[in-house]
Design a protein around this motif. Sequence first.
Motif, PDB file in Angstrom:
ATOM      1  N   SER A   2       1.741   5.149   3.273  1.00 18.61           N
ATOM      2  CA  SER A   2       1.118   4.047   2.551  1.00 18.61           C
ATOM      3  C   SER A   2       2.143   3.433   1.613  1.00 18.61           C
ATOM      4  O   SER A   2       2.939   4.158   1.013  1.00 18.61           O
ATOM      5  CB  SER A   2      -0.087   4.554   1.750  1.00 18.61           C
ATOM      6  OG  SER A   2      -0.710   3.500   1.047  1.00 18.61           O
ATOM      7  N   PRO A   3       2.146   2.106   1.459  1.00 21.42           N
ATOM      8  CA  PRO A   3       3.062   1.477   0.501  1.00 21.42           C
ATOM      9  C   PRO A   3       2.770   1.976  -0.907  1.00 21.42           C
ATOM     10  O   PRO A   3       1.620   2.279  -1.255  1.00 21.42           O
ATOM     11  CB  PRO A   3       2.748  -0.019   0.626  1.00 21.42           C
ATOM     12  CG  PRO A   3       2.069  -0.159   1.955  1.00 21.42           C
ATOM     13  CD  PRO A   3       1.324   1.114   2.172  1.00 21.42           C
ATOM     14  N   LEU A   4       3.800   2.059  -1.719  1.00 21.76           N
ATOM     15  CA  LEU A   4       3.629   2.565  -3.084  1.00 21.76           C
ATOM     16  C   LEU A   4       2.618   1.742  -3.886  1.00 21.76           C
ATOM     17  O   LEU A   4       1.784   2.328  -4.597  1.00 21.76           O
ATOM     18  CB  LEU A   4       4.981   2.611  -3.799  1.00 21.76           C
ATOM     19  CG  LEU A   4       4.989   3.295  -5.172  1.00 21.76           C
ATOM     20  CD1 LEU A   4       4.443   4.705  -5.092  1.00 21.76           C
ATOM     21  CD2 LEU A   4       6.406   3.302  -5.744  1.00 21.76           C
TER      22      LEU A   4
ATOM     23  N   GLY B  56       0.024   0.373  -2.784  1.00 22.24           N
ATOM     24  CA  GLY B  56      -1.281   0.774  -2.294  1.00 22.24           C
ATOM     25  C   GLY B  56      -1.735   2.090  -2.896  1.00 22.24           C
ATOM     26  O   GLY B  56      -2.906   2.258  -3.259  1.00 22.24           O
TER      27      GLY B  56
ATOM     28  N   TRP C 276       7.273   9.181  -0.224  1.00 18.55           N
ATOM     29  CA  TRP C 276       7.592   8.896  -1.618  1.00 18.55           C
ATOM     30  C   TRP C 276       7.789  10.185  -2.425  1.00 18.55           C
ATOM     31  O   TRP C 276       7.106  11.176  -2.200  1.00 18.55           O
ATOM     32  CB  TRP C 276       6.470   8.073  -2.263  1.00 18.55           C
ATOM     33  CG  TRP C 276       6.161   6.789  -1.580  1.00 18.55           C
ATOM     34  CD1 TRP C 276       4.988   6.452  -0.946  1.00 18.55           C
ATOM     35  CD2 TRP C 276       7.020   5.650  -1.452  1.00 18.55           C
ATOM     36  NE1 TRP C 276       5.066   5.183  -0.438  1.00 18.55           N
ATOM     37  CE2 TRP C 276       6.313   4.658  -0.732  1.00 18.55           C
ATOM     38  CE3 TRP C 276       8.318   5.372  -1.871  1.00 18.55           C
ATOM     39  CZ2 TRP C 276       6.852   3.424  -0.416  1.00 18.55           C
ATOM     40  CZ3 TRP C 276       8.865   4.134  -1.563  1.00 18.55           C
ATOM     41  CH2 TRP C 276       8.138   3.174  -0.850  1.00 18.55           C
TER      42      TRP C 276
END
Length: 306
Positions: free
Chosen positions: A14-16, A18, A42
């Motif tokens: 998931s994008p940070l 998000g 991440w």
Amino acid sequence: MRIGMAFGDVRGPSPLPGIAQQIQEAAAAGVPAAWLSDGVGWDALTALAAVGPRLAAGGIELGTGVVPFAQRHPLILARQALTTQAAVGGRLTLGIGAGISRMVGSMYGLPTDRPARRLREYLEVLRPLLRGEPVDHRGEYYTASSALALPADSGSTVAAPSVLVAALGPAMLAVAGELADGTITWMTGPRTLTNHVVPSITRASGGRAPRVVAGFAVCLTSAEDAVRERFAEQFALAGQVPEYRAMLDREGVAGPADVLLAGDERSLTNQLARLAGTGATDLMLAPVGTAAEQDLTTAFLATIGG
């Protein structure tokens, strides 16, 4: 029993931004704890340091579930943790673990033997550093001679965070009970929590009340069989990891899908009630499935609080 939620790799890439939004929404809904996994995506501590200032003061606990320590010298991890602690206003709980041995060995080329002895020595160095104390340690696995220079009048909160250890086997639970504040488990079923994890760490704690954070994947669904089948395929490799396999064997189940929390609202409520009787103090629940399923599961968890 407090019911927190897990974010990050455990729920899929998931994008940070998000992840930050998910944690903010959880905090606004009154979820008491947000746990960020640390795998191959991440960096959990850095991500929490970025998210923390966006949250209202106080409120939601921010934890790592968990940071592998094998590739981080205790001086480095202490600096990271205290930096994050200051950034999040003193709400950090530091969850650490030895890491999955196959990954530590194949990805980093690091030794994975004697994990309990390594953990003991690591904690003997890490915990004084987190308290701001100097260390002069020359041991079997680690050398550390230093103190962290953090300004006492910076206006930031740099109190030592609580430390939890991912511990499953008897030797690791013994060290966690003696030298940490508790444990974090993953895919460890109710029978194993009741008969193995909770009594083992409690005996080792010397009369303290250790924290036991039990982690599970969860999915609110009316198609339970299909969800379990899909989960079994996606997490098949996890069922072959020796650390998890040992706990699944203790539970007497075939694979990860058998300890997935899945079903409709009534079924999930019953499954959570069973977990409340294990002696675990917290749940760390990771909604899984499609985006729609995760949204429905998240909304349901927010209604039951913790």
